[in-house]
Scaffold this active site. Structure first.
Site: not given
Length: 743
Positions: A305-306
């Site tokens: 994820d980010w």
């Protein structure tokens, strides 16, 4: 004749398998050739995902359309050989601008030496929400309330079509986390609290996205399962905070939904941003490699994820610098890094390979997985699309389906003395912060990450107030806001107008949010909204409470003041129209709760509680999982088992009659629960093991049949093996019960 058909089907399946095997062999050869030609920089580039924000001429600009900066793009593609891009800039783009972006990106990528197209990904989670004018469906939690696999699949098919219409072949969806913690800000992105429901609807959504073939055509997209795994179970309930989950619990509750979707061919997985038992999941080789890739035989690729590799340094403090964090994550089994705003990952990973700290075999494995997905979505043959192929974008059929699924999501929780449906000549006051707000209907991930601009972008759609005006007539409908989501506002006007009304439709709930900004300290509905409800009760007019919320906010203080309660969840662009038609009786509500609705902030249970949680009547939710009323009535009868003994390899058939005993057509979700009375691991009071949605005309009866196998009754024991133990079980369907034994 039957034998001939069987032989023919067998022949066709063998031919199909052979053709798929041949295609896969040909693709494997192409991948091998590419790998043999690629430099380490080119391979690491394939493992890198960059956010489009850093490639724009004016990053963060509200101007639409945003424009790509040729020099920034050249650095990304030509220098760092980046293989994947995500995101939208600041707000949703038009289809035309998406086409321009994708064509520009692919044109540059295909002029490179090895000519590998870029894989673009987007959070298309309730429709292609980052393309202007696309259909916005109900959020996942609302779709779960439909208990309708076919409609969930159809919504995903349309989402895939409209995402591919923007030339984007990959969506970061579905969310397969369990919505077990009501306070968690991402409950609305889940299919609820039950592992079986999440698994079944997850499979339907993946099939809708990807189609039924191993290769994905121009009308489908690759799915990405989020967030593998245990992400939703943080101790605090706050987003991205630590979880403590024994492996037995992981395997019993959190793994099955991912395993089910992987078994039907889900292409990609996004990894849990948090930590489990003190170990960040991005460094957990056991979870990422041993379980995901070896045990589950996952053939796709695992994506962070980010910024999650960088967060191993900045948040988790398990690595001294980004380079060490990269080594830990890649060696654990991460295949692609959502970096996403610089190129440190590329530089660090190239250095790690040259230093022998990350093996070339690990790099090749990751790149092979990524290239496989690029082949599967057809990027090598068609890196961009053809606009004329997508004439149904935001068309009549797509919006009709949106209305249909929304109609099956809305859940009627209370209807004292059959107040609803309302007669069309009633004088109605519509009030509350959610009454005249498209933001309240769509929630987060709607044109923007936080969903704050839906009132502008969806201004051609109907809010609840506008839709009620359309259905009941503007002369019969008045409006006053009465309160904001978190502050008093206009209370006296609402009270004054309530005196002239026959009934008050009170629309309460949540403002939009996504992820960490949605963290709250109290599950109770904000004080200003509760005060509005109490004040309106003094008018003596019956109150219909309409809830638009992404998680079950506590309303026990005001529920007794309301004659009817409608739970709309976050119903999307058709939500206003459907709520109005539910009030008028044009839609007969059939949704059922996909989570347990709590009564008190500190009494938070899942329906599959343990028997010890029922002591002294401590299990006392506002409404239980699976609860939902209708404008008609259903009678359950004649529950029958084909045998009182279940053995391995010999399933039991369960049948039950459902009769519509009311005076109008209705839909009913038939839920089958099983209780294990004695087990070596303390059993739950009951577990959902099957469900089916049916439609019945008044006076009609339908026999619904389920099969129960020993595998369905299994659980993970203390040795981490899935077992079904001999003993007595109780099956419950509606108010009907029967017992059987497993031997």
């Amino acid at each position: 004749m039957r034998n001939l058909i069987t032989v023919l089907l067998l022949f066709l399946s063998v031919v199909g398998f052979a053709q798929n095997r041949k295609a896969y062999n040909e693709i494997d050869k192409k991948i091998d050739k590419l790998l043999s030609e690629m430099t380490i920089q080119e391979k690491v580039g394939q493992m890198t995902q960059i956010a489009v924000e850093i490639l724009l001429k004016k990053p963060g600009s509200l101007t639409e359309p945003d424009e790509l900066d040729p020099e920034k793009l050249a650095q990304c593609i030509k220098k760092y050989k980046v293989g994947s891009i995500l995101n939208i800039g600041i707000t949703a783009q038009t289809r035309e601008n998406w086409h321009k972006w994708i064509e520009t990106i692919q044109d540059m990528a295909l002029k490179e030496r090895v000519k590998i197209p870029v894989l673009y990904g987007i959070d298309a989670i309730h429709g292609n929400n980052y393309t202007a004018n696309s259909v916005l469906f109900p959020q996942q939690i609302a779709q779960a309330a439909s208990f309708n696999r076919a409609l969930v699949k159809k919504a995903a098919e349309i989402t895939a079509y409209e995402t591919r219409a923007s030339f984007i072949p990959w969506t970061f969806s579905p969310v397969l986390d369990l919505g077990r913690k009501p306070i968690w800000s991402r409950v609305y992105e889940t299919f609820g609290e039950d592992p079986y429901l999440v698994s079944e609807l997850g499979k339907a959504m993946v099939t809708g996205y990807q189609g039924s073939s191993s290769s994905i055509d121009k009308y489908h997209v690759a799915a990405c399962l989020k967030h593998y795994m245990g992400y939703s179970m943080s101790l605090t309930g706050l987003d991205r905070t630590p979880a403590w989950i024994p492996e037995r619990e992981l395997r019993e509750y959190f793994l099955p939904s991912f395993a089910a979707a992987i078994a039907i061919g889900a292409k990609t997985v996004m990894v849990n941003s948090g930590e489990i038992n003190g170990v960040p999941v991005h460094t957990n080789k056991y979870i990422l490699t041993d379980v995901l890739k070896k045990e589950l035989k996952f053939k796709g690729f695992a994506l962070t994820d980010w910024m999650d590799i960088q967060f191993l340094v900045d948040r988790h403090h398990v690595a001294k610098d980004y380079k060490e964090a990269t080594m830990m994550a890649i060696n654990a089994g991460i295949d692609m890094s959502m970096v996403p705003v610089d190129y440190t990952f590329c530089d660090d990973l190239v250095a790690l390979v040259n230093e022998g700290k990350v093996s070339m075999s690990r790099i090749d494995d990751a790149v092979r997985r990524i290239l496989r997905v690029k082949f599967d979505v057809g990027l090598f043959d068609n890196p961009v699309g053809k606009a004329s192929d997508y004439k149904e974008f935001n068309g009549v059929a797509h919006n009709k389906t949106n209305y249909e699924i929304t109609s099956e999501c809305i859940t009627l929780l209370k209807n004292t003395n059959n107040l609803l449906p309302l007669k069309t000549d009633k004088k109605i006051l519509v009030t509350g912060p959610a009454a005249n707000s498209m933001v309240a209907l769509n929630g987060g991930w709607s044109r923007r990450w936080q969903g704050t601009n839906s009132d502008e972008t969806e201004k051609d759609k109907n809010t609840i107030y506008e839709a009620i005006q359309n259905v009941f007539g503007s002369k019969n409908v008045d409006f006053a806001q009465g309160a904001k989501f978190n502050a008093p506002s206009d209370l006296n006007t609402a009270l004054s107008k309530s005196e002239k009304a026959d009934v008050v439709v009170l629309c309460l709930g949540e403002d939009s949010y996504a992820e960490t900004p949605g963290n709250i300290q109290d599950l109770t509905l904000p004080a200003a909204q509760l005060e509005l409800a109490r004040a309106l009760k003094a008018s003596g007019k019956p109150i219909v409470l309409v809830l638009t919320e992404g998680r079950p906010r506590i309303i026990s203080a005001i529920e007794p003041l309301c004659s009817a309660v409608i739970h709309a969840y976050l119903p999307g662009n058709e939500g206003g129209n459907v709520v109005a038609n539910v009030l008028a009786g044009k839609v007969n509500p059939s949704g059922k709760l996909p989570y347990t609705y709590p009564r008190y902030p500190n009494y938070l249970f899942n329906y599959y509680r343990k028997y010890t949680e029922e002591v002294d009547n401590s299990y006392n939710p506002q409404w239980e999982f699976g609860y939902g009323l209708s404008y008609t009535t259903f009678k359950y009868s004649n529950l029958k088992l084909s045998s009182k003994v279940l053995t391995e390899g010999q399933p039991i058939t369960v049948s039950v009659d459902i009769t519509n005993t009311g005076n109008q057509m209705g839909k009913e979700s038939v839920l089958l629960f099983v209780s294990d009375l004695v087990a070596s691991i303390t059993p739950e009071a009951k577990r959902l093991r099957a469900f089916e949605k049916i439609s019945l005309e008044p006076g009609k009866t339908q026999t619904v049949t389920f099969k129960i196998t020993g595998e369905q009754l299994s659980f993970v024991d203390a040795t981490l093996k899935r077992v079904t133990e001999p003993g007595e079980f109780v099956v419950t369907v509606g108010d009907q019960k029967a017992t059987f034994n497993y031997r």
